[in-house]
Design a protein around this motif. Structure first.
Motif, mmCIF file in Angstrom:
data_model
loop_
_atom_site.group_PDB
_atom_site.id
_atom_site.type_symbol
_atom_site.label_atom_id
_atom_site.label_comp_id
_atom_site.label_asym_id
_atom_site.label_seq_id
_atom_site.Cartn_x
_atom_site.Cartn_y
_atom_site.Cartn_z
ATOM 1 N N THR A 79 0.827 -1.206 0.000
ATOM 2 C CA THR A 79 0.000 0.000 0.000
ATOM 3 C C THR A 79 0.863 1.259 0.000
ATOM 4 N N ASN A 93 -1.486 2.163 -3.808
ATOM 5 C CA ASN A 93 -2.675 2.993 -3.604
ATOM 6 C C ASN A 93 -3.147 3.645 -4.902
ATOM 7 N N ALA A 109 -5.732 2.830 3.173
ATOM 8 C CA ALA A 109 -6.263 2.122 2.005
ATOM 9 C C ALA A 109 -7.776 1.949 2.120
#
Ligand SMILES: [Zn+2]
Ligand SMILES: [Zn+2]
Length: 365
Positions: free
Chosen positions: A194, A199, A226
């Protein structure tokens, strides 16, 4: 002209601020006054000696700024234009001509060679050359001379402090989803990692209409972000069996999967988490020589498609303005990943990126 740059002089050492001499622009070059530049994982990999390049070098490859001068042969931009800097490519090889410049036959030399094609650099200190044109840019500097193909004109309606990361990290994640995997509306996707790339892939999966978006990481705080950005499920791979949970959530497995980590174990998990005939893409950089194992018995039974993607397989001149347009419509809020730092704090920005405190640091000049 004299410029100020953050120079990498030796492996693992902090960047040092120096006054360098920058050449005049050549016929096919553009001089950009940098407004901001993102810090990407690849900058750290090079500074740490994982990816080799010649030292000393000015790193930085997510630059955004204003055109200050153009060579006689440059027609794509004019002085005063707002631009994002992307990677360089030759424009003439089969990959470039078929719209896949990230796979340019000359990509290593143009982006990691530390010099122009003719072997010269644009930067020096006391007549000693300093490697330039890193990833086509060397944008950890107040100014950069870049090839015209590295320049992408963007609207002046969006702050340049935001736009630099569209030159690499954001495009890598978003392009992997929108240009390569192309998930159908209503499909499922699992994204390992992430960071900015993961992302950005998440935000692109929302644009594509994925109805199940599973994010896997080992840092709880990142998983919270996230979820906030729109992940339907998050998994902490440190304590949880990511593959088992993905299979539980999706039934047979995810239709699509992305590994942004370049970690051999995660690469295996990405493949194991797929539904039959699912598609997976590796985008995380690993050191040359890194090997991963897969169960080829299960591989045949499941028959996945596994690919790898550089720079989101994007044509920067069309894909970056497309992402800016999505952002302006509120459909691609990548600004939530960015934290700005004064240029003087660039080593702190590197440190915060490494520890995961900041998803996407951007230094502002
Ligand atoms: Zn090419
Ligand atoms: Zn990058």
């Amino acid at each position: 002209m004299k410029i100020t740059a953050a120079v990498a002089r030796s492996v693992h050492a902090p960047l040092e601020f120096e006054t360098l001499e920058l050449d005049d622009v050549r016929d096919d070059e553009v001089r950009v006054r940098l407004v901001a530049a993102g810090v990407c994982h690849t900058d750290a990999l090079v500074r740490n000696g994982v990816l080799p390049t010649s030292l000393p070098v000015v790193l930085g490859h997510e630059g955004a700024g204003i055109v200050e001068a153009i060579g006689e042969g440059v027609t794509a931009v004019a002085v005063g234009d707002h631009v994002v800097l992307g990677f360089n490519s030759c424009g003439a090889c089969p990959q470039c001509e078929s719209g896949h410049p990230a796979y340019c036959a000359d990509f290593p030399r143009l982006n990691f060679g530390g010099q122009r094609v003719d072997g010269t650099t644009s930067l020096r200190t006391d007549s000693h050359p300093v490697a330039s044109h890193f990833f086509g840019q060397s944008s950890f500097a107040t100014h950069a001379n870049v090839a015209a193909r590295s320049v992408v004109k963007v609207p002046s309606t969006v702050s340049l402090e935001l736009l630099g990361p569209l030159g690499c990290g954001i495009t890598t994640g978003a392009g992997t989803v929108l240009n390569v995997l192309r998930p159908e509306s209503g499909s499922s996707i699992v994204i390992f990692g992430t960071g900015a790339v993961g992302n950005a892939a998440l935000l692109a999966a929302i644009v594509a209409g994925c109805s199940t978006i599973i994010m896997v990481d080992v840092v709880e705080k990142r998983l919270e972000l996230a979820r906030h950005l729109g992940a339907t499920h998050v998994i902490n791979g440190l304590h949880e069996d990511a593959v088992g949970i993905v299979r539980e959530i999706t039934g047979p497995g995810a239709h699509y999967a992305i590994d942004t980590t370049g970690n051999a174990e995660v690469f295996r998990q990405m493949i194991d988490a797929l539904a039959p005939q699912g598609s997976a893409a590796l985008v995380g950089a690993a050191a040359p020589g890194t090997e991963a194992s897969i169960d080829i018995g299960a591989f045949l039974v499941n028959s996945p498609t596994v690919t790898a993607v550089i720079e989101g397989d994007a044509i920067p001149q069309t894909f970056i303005p497309y992402l800016v347009d999505l952002y302006e419509k509120g459909l691609f809020p990548f600004d939530q990943l960015i934290k700005t730092y004064p240029f003087a704090d660039i080593n702190q920005a590197f440190a915060d990126s490494e520890t995961g405190v900041t998803i996407k640091p951007v230094v502002v000049f």
